[in-house]
Each structure stands twice: as structure tokens, then as C-alpha cells.
Design an enzyme around this catalytic site. Structure first.
Site, PDB file in Angstrom:
ATOM      1  N   CYS A 114      12.613  80.411  67.155  1.00  0.00           N
ATOM      2  CA  CYS A 114      12.520  81.734  66.514  1.00  0.00           C
ATOM      3  C   CYS A 114      13.071  82.816  67.438  1.00  0.00           C
ATOM      4  O   CYS A 114      13.712  83.769  66.980  1.00  0.00           O
ATOM      5  CB  CYS A 114      11.071  82.063  66.165  1.00  0.00           C
ATOM      6  SG  CYS A 114      10.272  80.842  65.126  1.00  0.00           S
ATOM      7  N   THR A 115      12.805  82.674  68.720  1.00  0.00           N
ATOM      8  CA  THR A 115      13.286  83.667  69.693  1.00  0.00           C
ATOM      9  C   THR A 115      14.812  83.742  69.640  1.00  0.00           C
ATOM     10  O   THR A 115      15.397  84.835  69.608  1.00  0.00           O
ATOM     11  CB  THR A 115      12.791  83.298  71.108  1.00  0.00           C
ATOM     12  OG1 THR A 115      11.362  83.288  71.082  1.00  0.00           O
ATOM     13  CG2 THR A 115      13.290  84.275  72.152  1.00  0.00           C
TER      14      THR A 115
END
Ligand code: BEZ
Length: 216
Positions: free
Chosen positions: A46-47
Site C-alpha cells: 500500500c505504501t
């Protein structure tokens, strides 16, 4: 809760976000929207996704597209995590994140798939047109980061094909040849596409991309 499908009206909602309370329709205005969920803050895939999306914002802006992300994490965690994304992905997160702790939006958009995870949203993507209709839905597993260049490519296709009687072939990219839609007769096509077209089969007619410019 009825299942959302292509062509359905994207449901409106009010949500807490990293830019404050948002009414979805008001925030969207007359833009196209990419609404996308991710499983959780402080997770590696997600980062990278939010980093890439932020870096591509100028490209989305050119296409009049706003992005808004969502997970079920609280607002203070979103804000803390944004610092990490900015630091590690060499960018500034430049679109809002919805804090959907009560799962109102996740349930409205069917972003929680219990057989994948009871608690987390999957990687859903909705492309919504200025007419508020759902134009694309894709769902990725938690382990696979999305390709945001593909979303740009789909936006280009959607915007082009909403203005011209063409469709775009497999692996098409902006500027490449297009397909004349079957509902257009050869006679009409000759007027519509003065540069001509190549008939490979009566149902497969290729023409150069109609003149279509992005905002600079
Ligand atoms: C991630 O974003 O890295 C991730 C989230 C949930 C499960 C697996 C990976």
C-alpha cells in the site's frame, strides 16, 4: 445491499478524510474520480501504491481525474502513515484518504470480501465518470500492488471512446490505432473518419486515433 455493476450510479456518501469531512458528490464536482481501497495503513505494498499514485497526479490532473483512497484505519493513523509514504517514496501524498472505521463506504461499495479478509478492504478500484456512473471496477488481492499506468490508460480509452465512435484494442495506448465500433456502417464511417480505415473483417475496422488532446 445490491451489487454495484458497470453503468450503475456510484453511491454518494459523507466521510472523514485527511482533508476533513467530505461529501463525495460535492468533492467530485465535474471531475472523473478514481476511488480505490487498500487493506491497511503501514503495509508495504500500500505504501508503494499511494506513492506511485501521488507521483502520477499531474497526469491524472491533465485528464480531469481526482483520486481518493480508502481503508478502515482511523484518521490519525492515515496522517502518520502519509509521513512515512512521503519519506520513503520521495513524494507528497496529494489526494485525500478516507478513514472508514465504521465501514460505511466499504460496505456501500462492497470493498470487504469476507473470504479474503473479514476485517480489511481488498484492493478495489472504481473509475466514476462526471455523470456519476461507474465506468470500471477492478479488484486486486492484497499481495498484488496495482498498476496506476493502467488506470491512466483506461481513463484515456474511456474519455476517447465517450467522444468518438471508436473502441480501443488490446494493449492500446494513447495515440495508437483504434477500432471503429460495429454500430457505425461503412458509409457513415467514411464521413466520420476522413483519414480512412482498414477493413480486416467487416466487424474489424481499424482507423487512426481521432484527434484527441489532453489538457496541458
Ligand atoms: C501490503 O500492502 O503490503 C499488504 C497488505 C495486506 C496484506 C499483504 C500485503
Amino acid at each position: 445491499m445490491p451489487t454495484l455493476r458497470l453503468g450503475d450510479t456510484a453511491p454518494d456518501f459523507n466521510a472523514e478524510t485527511t482533508i476533513g469531512p467530505v461529501n463525495f458528490y460535492e468533492w467530485a464536482g465535474s471531475s472523473w474520480v478514481i476511488l480505490f481501497s487498500h487493506p491497511a495503513d503501514f503495509t508495504p505494498v500500500c505504501t508503494t501504491e499511494l506513492g506511485v499514485a501521488s507521483k502520477l497526479k499531474p497526469e491524472f490532473d491533465k485528464r480531469n481525474v481526482k483520486m481518493i483512497a480508502l481503508s478502515v484505519d482511523p484518521i490519525n493513523q492515515h496522517k502518520e502513515w502519509i509521513n512515512d509514504i512521503n519519506e520513503t517514496q520521495q513524494t507528497e501524498v496529494n489526494f485525500p484518504l478516507i478513514a472508514d472505521q465504521e465501514r460505511k463506504v466499504s460496505e456501500l461499495y462492497d470493498m470487504i470480501h469476507p473470504n479474503a479478509s473479514e476485517t480489511f478492504t481488498v484492493r478495489s478500484v472504481f473509475i466514476i465518470g462526471p455523470d456519476r456512473k461507474i465506468k470500471l471496477m477492478i479488484t486486486y488481492p492484497a499481495s498484488t500492488g496495482r498498476n496506476f499506468n493502467e488506470l491512466l490508460r483506461v481513463i484515456d480509452s474511456l474519455q476517447l471512446t465517450s467522444s468518438y465512435s471508436v473502441a480501443t484494442p488490446a494493449n492500446w495506448n494513447f495515440g495508437e490505432d483504434c477500432i471503429i465500433v460495429p454500430s457505425v456502417s461503412d458509409e457513415v464511417a467514411r464521413d466520420m473518419f476522413p483519414e480512412g480505415f482498414n477493413t480486416i473483417k467487416p466487424y474489424l475496422r481499424i482507423t487512426s486515433q481521432p484527434d484527441f488532446t489532453l489538457n496541458e
